[in-house]
Design a protein around this motif. Structure first.
Motif, PDB file in Angstrom:
ATOM      1  N   LEU A  39      17.648 -55.651  -0.697  1.00 35.13           N
ATOM      2  CA  LEU A  39      19.097 -55.689  -0.905  1.00 35.13           C
ATOM      3  C   LEU A  39      19.867 -55.404   0.376  1.00 35.13           C
ATOM      4  O   LEU A  39      21.024 -55.796   0.492  1.00 35.13           O
ATOM      5  N   LYS A  51      16.752 -61.904  -8.288  1.00 37.56           N
ATOM      6  CA  LYS A  51      18.135 -61.433  -8.374  1.00 37.56           C
ATOM      7  C   LYS A  51      18.946 -62.418  -9.217  1.00 37.56           C
ATOM      8  O   LYS A  51      18.766 -63.619  -9.117  1.00 37.56           O
ATOM      9  N   LEU A  64      18.237 -56.894 -10.385  1.00 43.66           N
ATOM     10  CA  LEU A  64      17.059 -57.161  -9.568  1.00 43.66           C
ATOM     11  C   LEU A  64      15.846 -56.731 -10.361  1.00 43.66           C
ATOM     12  O   LEU A  64      15.733 -55.555 -10.734  1.00 43.66           O
TER      13      LEU A  64
END
Length: 103
Positions: A39, A51, A64
Protein backbone atom coordinates in the motif's frame (compact mmCIF):
# COMPACT_ATOMS: atom_id res chain seq x y z
CA UNK A 1 4.74 8.64 -4.94
CA UNK A 2 5.15 7.03 -1.52
CA UNK A 3 2.20 6.84 0.87
CA UNK A 4 2.53 6.64 4.63
CA UNK A 5 0.56 3.67 6.03
CA UNK A 6 -1.11 4.28 9.39
CA UNK A 7 -3.43 2.12 11.46
CA UNK A 8 -6.65 3.27 13.04
CA UNK A 9 -7.05 1.99 16.60
CA UNK A 10 -9.59 -0.65 15.50
CA UNK A 11 -7.04 -2.20 13.11
CA UNK A 12 -4.18 -1.92 15.59
CA UNK A 13 -6.31 -3.53 18.30
CA UNK A 14 -6.87 -6.55 16.06
CA UNK A 15 -3.12 -6.98 15.65
CA UNK A 16 -2.45 -6.47 19.34
CA UNK A 17 -5.16 -8.84 20.58
CA UNK A 18 -3.48 -11.73 22.30
CA UNK A 19 -0.14 -10.76 20.75
CA UNK A 20 -1.68 -11.67 17.39
CA UNK A 21 1.27 -11.46 15.03
CA UNK A 22 3.60 -13.46 17.25
CA UNK A 23 0.97 -16.20 17.56
CA UNK A 24 0.89 -16.67 13.79
CA UNK A 25 3.38 -18.83 11.92
CA UNK A 26 6.37 -16.92 10.54
CA UNK A 27 5.15 -17.32 6.95
CA UNK A 28 1.77 -15.75 7.82
CA UNK A 29 3.50 -12.86 9.59
CA UNK A 30 5.64 -12.26 6.51
CA UNK A 31 2.63 -12.35 4.16
CA UNK A 32 0.69 -9.81 6.25
CA UNK A 33 3.69 -7.48 6.49
CA UNK A 34 4.47 -7.70 2.76
CA UNK A 35 0.87 -7.18 1.66
CA UNK A 36 0.39 -4.12 3.85
CA UNK A 37 3.72 -2.71 2.61
CA UNK A 38 2.37 -2.82 -0.96
CA UNK A 39 0.00 0.00 0.00
CA UNK A 40 2.98 2.35 0.43
CA UNK A 41 3.70 2.33 -3.30
CA UNK A 42 0.25 1.74 -4.79
CA UNK A 43 -2.93 1.70 -2.70
CA UNK A 44 -5.29 1.76 -5.69
CA UNK A 45 -6.85 -1.27 -7.40
CA UNK A 46 -5.29 -2.43 -10.62
CA UNK A 47 -3.64 -5.58 -11.82
CA UNK A 48 -3.20 -8.34 -9.28
CA UNK A 49 -6.77 -8.42 -8.01
CA UNK A 50 -6.00 -8.18 -4.29
CA UNK A 51 -7.26 -4.58 -4.00
CA UNK A 52 -10.81 -3.48 -4.73
CA UNK A 53 -12.90 -0.35 -4.30
CA UNK A 54 -16.01 -1.09 -2.27
CA UNK A 55 -19.41 0.35 -3.09
CA UNK A 56 -20.04 2.78 -0.24
CA UNK A 57 -22.06 5.94 0.20
CA UNK A 58 -19.91 9.05 0.18
CA UNK A 59 -16.52 7.67 1.23
CA UNK A 60 -14.04 5.85 -0.98
CA UNK A 61 -13.20 2.67 0.91
CA UNK A 62 -10.90 -0.03 -0.41
CA UNK A 63 -10.20 -3.58 0.66
CA UNK A 64 -7.03 -5.64 0.43
CA UNK A 65 -7.12 -9.42 0.67
CA UNK A 66 -4.16 -10.70 2.64
CA UNK A 67 -3.61 -14.31 1.75
CA UNK A 68 -6.75 -16.38 2.14
CA UNK A 69 -7.32 -15.58 5.77
CA UNK A 70 -7.35 -11.81 6.34
CA UNK A 71 -8.70 -8.60 4.85
CA UNK A 72 -7.77 -4.97 5.44
CA UNK A 73 -10.22 -2.13 4.83
CA UNK A 74 -8.59 1.21 4.17
CA UNK A 75 -9.05 4.80 3.01
CA UNK A 76 -6.58 6.77 0.87
CA UNK A 77 -6.00 10.39 1.94
CA UNK A 78 -4.53 12.67 -0.73
CA UNK A 79 -5.92 16.03 0.34
CA UNK A 80 -3.34 16.71 3.04
CA UNK A 81 0.31 17.79 3.09
CA UNK A 82 1.35 14.16 2.99
CA UNK A 83 -0.45 11.39 1.12
CA UNK A 84 -1.33 8.50 3.40
CA UNK A 85 -3.28 5.28 3.67
CA UNK A 86 -5.42 4.74 6.77
CA UNK A 87 -6.05 1.09 7.55
CA UNK A 88 -9.39 1.32 9.28
CA UNK A 89 -10.06 -2.36 9.92
CA UNK A 90 -8.07 -5.56 9.85
CA UNK A 91 -10.11 -8.73 10.23
CA UNK A 92 -10.59 -12.27 9.07
CA UNK A 93 -11.92 -12.62 5.54
CA UNK A 94 -15.14 -14.09 6.94
CA UNK A 95 -15.69 -11.03 9.16
CA UNK A 96 -14.98 -8.74 6.19
CA UNK A 97 -17.53 -10.43 3.95
CA UNK A 98 -20.19 -9.89 6.62
CA UNK A 99 -19.15 -6.24 6.94
CA UNK A 100 -19.13 -5.28 3.22
CA UNK A 101 -22.86 -4.61 3.15
CA UNK A 102 -22.68 -2.31 6.20
CA UNK A 103 -20.09 0.21 4.98
Amino acid sequence: MIFAVLFRRSAADFLNALDFLNALPEKSQRIITEKLAVLKADPYPGSGGDKERLNTDGMEVFRLHIGRSFTALYVVHIDTDRDWVEITHLMTTEQAHKRYGRL
